[in-house]
Enzyme design. Structure first.
Site, short mmCIF file in Angstrom:
data_model
loop_
_atom_site.label_atom_id
_atom_site.label_comp_id
_atom_site.label_asym_id
_atom_site.label_seq_id
_atom_site.Cartn_x
_atom_site.Cartn_y
_atom_site.Cartn_z
N PHE A 456 -6.76 -7.21 4.00
CA PHE A 456 -8.18 -7.55 3.86
C PHE A 456 -9.03 -6.29 3.80
O PHE A 456 -10.09 -6.20 4.43
CB PHE A 456 -8.68 -8.46 5.00
N HIS A 457 -8.60 -5.33 2.99
CA HIS A 457 -9.28 -4.04 2.87
C HIS A 457 -9.68 -3.77 1.42
O HIS A 457 -9.32 -2.77 0.82
CB HIS A 457 -8.36 -2.90 3.36
N GLN A 458 -10.47 -4.66 0.84
CA GLN A 458 -10.86 -4.54 -0.57
C GLN A 458 -11.71 -3.28 -0.77
O GLN A 458 -12.72 -3.10 -0.08
CB GLN A 458 -11.64 -5.77 -1.01
#
Length: 528
Positions: A456-458
């Site tokens: 979840f590190h866009q």
């Protein structure tokens, strides 16, 4: 902190996430500058935000934008969920609370790409020292009086001790602090740093940077305000269009607009404002304010595989943030820095495919997971518009595992995590392996593609640099548009080598310095 919104402000900050709250709090402390912070989500005054033990309940809730990728061939055609914080504090309010500064190689790259020593490793260490209130093992690299309390989980789960004993046998040294000298090393294992206050509650950037400014007339925070586009006139950002209470409004920015909307919404807002690839904008009937073909390109995320799951001999409920241990290592010894970061998940963690297929237990006390993680992916994706209206959803072509190098690295990580789980040091804790078991060849590859998701590190969709695909320069200024800056994970040229919260806070701190300099005002926090 919400008050009547005025017609104009000196600074309008779009997005109250990890970096946006930092900038708003710092600039508001100057007193002579009026600051408006617009955040689409709510204030975040709920247990799911404040209690680290239940952070995962934020995923899929109203505090999550609930993005998903387009079907990825590298994931056997699956759509990868891409959670992103929709609440004051952004990811710092909903994430798993792991504070990882990044590696020296990250900041060496940022400096090389921008030609700006202010993004280099020495500068990064200095910024972190003023950010942190670290209460762990002393180090000249750590700060002790900053706004962000950073600590080690208290009384971690017993399996953490077994993992710390096991990893040296696999060539991964044990350290007391993975954010100190290990930042420049070849890898390490450690109890994970977390952003938790002495009373055991989460410290988001909203709590650390905004709360101390409560009641000050220089700062207005409006939640429930969704940014639609930036108004650009004559090559200059002059205001922001946003929606609140079902009404579309406009606010003027006298000095600067700052986009801090994250790796998905920042490029969307740019494109809706006429900044992006000219051919794409014209295809949607959007007037071109500035041709910047890199907007929305270079999409990156860390890959997290769910996972290598082991049944406990004795049930053990999760503790603290349920992810108290991590390690960094190389899939190939010739690499200049670690490319793998597996995490301990103190529950059985599988994907929507592998979890049901293996019948993983629902009770979190029955099993733990070593989740293989890839932190230097070669695969690149793209964020693009589906229409000219802010209401039109974005399209995220993530292209995960489209590069063979990523697949190779994760297969190595998968086997390494299995071997660790079967090591002598873990024998007192492990009854048996639940997933995936011994696999090879096509079966192993199929499992990996079915199990892979993200951290979840866009990131990286409006990168800083000097090449034709760069969107901002080393001062975070959007090329070709005056008075418009970007400060969030989208400006990373390549995704940082670890959890991205800490680098985003660093980006916010640097942005506050740069904006204060533009305003001709001293930044008292820079002397901290």
């Amino acid at each position: 902190m919400t008050r009547t919104v005025q017609a104009s402000y000196d600074i309008v900050i779009c997005g109250g996430g990890a970096a946006g709250c930092v900038i708003a709090g710092r600039l508001a402390s100057l007193g002579d500058v009026s600051v408006l912070l617009l955040e689409a989500g709510g204030p975040g005054d709920v247990a799911e935000v404040t209690d680290p033990k239940i952070w995962m309940r934020n995923i899929g809730s109203e505090r999550d934008w609930r993005f998903a990728s387009e079907p990825c061939a590298g994931l056997n055609g699956r759509r990868a969920p891409l959670p992103m914080g929709r609440v004051l504090g952004g990811g710092s309010s909903v994430n798993g609370l792991v504070w990882a500064r990044g590696h020296k190689a990250d900041f060496d790259l940022w400096e090389a790409e921008t030609g700006d020593a202010g993004w280099g490793f020495d500068a990064a260490v200095a910024l972190y020292r003023r950010i942190e209130a670290w209460d762990g093992p002393p180090s000249a690299m750590r700060g002790t009086s900053g706004p962000m309390p950073i600590t080690l989980p208290k009384d971690p789960a017993p399996v953490v001790g077994g993992l710390l004993d096991a990893l040296p046998g696999f060539g991964v040294p044990r350290v007391e602090d993975h954010n100190a000298e290990a930042m420049a090393g070849d890898g390490c294992c450690a109890v994970a740093n977390v952003n938790v206050a002495p009373d055991g509650t989460r410290v988001s950037t909203a709590r650390a940077y905004l709360a101390p400014r409560r009641g000050e007339p220089s700062l207005t925070v409006l939640t429930g305000a969704t940014v639609r586009r930036v108004r650009i006139e004559g090559g200059r950002a002059t205001g922001v269009e946003y929606e609140a209470d079902g009404e579309i409004r406009m606010v003027e920015a006298r000095r600067q607009v700052v986009l801090s909307l994250g790796g998905v919404h920042t490029p969307k807002a740019l494109m809706l404002s006429g900044v992006g690839d000219e051919s794409e904008l014209k295809r949607h009937g959007i007037s071109v304010a500035q041709h910047l073909p890199g907007v929305g390109r270079n999409f990156q995320d860390h890959i997290l595989v769910g996972g290598c799951v082991f049944e406990y001999r004795t049930p053990e409920p999760p503790r603290n943030n349920s992810a108290e241990f991590t390690f960094f290592c190389k899939s190939d010894a010739s690499l200049p820095s670690p490319d793998l970061q597996p995490m301990l998940e103190e529950t059985a963690f599988g994907s929507e495919v592998t979890g049901p297929a293996y019948g993983l237990p629902v009770d979190p006390s029955l099993a733990f997971t070593l989740a293989p993680g890839l932190i230097r992916p070669k695969s690149r994706g793209r964020v693009s518009l589906t229409g000219p209206r802010p209401e039109d959803p974005v399209r995220i072509d993530a292209n995960f595992l489209s590069e063979e190098a990523d697949v190779t690295a994760l297969r190595i990580a998968l086997e390494l995590c299995r071997e660790i789980g079967h090591s002598d040091a873990l024998r007192p804790f492990v009854a048996r392996e639940l997933m995936p078991g011994p696999l090879a060849g096509a079966a192993q590859l199929d499992f990996l593609r079915n199990a892979a998701g993200t951290y979840f590190h866009q990131s990286c969709t409006a990168k800083m640099g000097r090449d034709p695909m760069a969107v901002v320069d080393g001062g975070l200024r959007v090329y070709g548009v005056e008075n418009l800056r970007i400060a969030d994970a989208s400006v990373m040229p390549a995704i940082a080598g670890g959890n991205t919260l800490a680098p985003c806070v660093l980006i916010g701190e640097r942005a506050a310095d740069l904006i204060a300099a533009d305003l001709g005002l001293p930044a008292p926090w820079s002397a901290a």
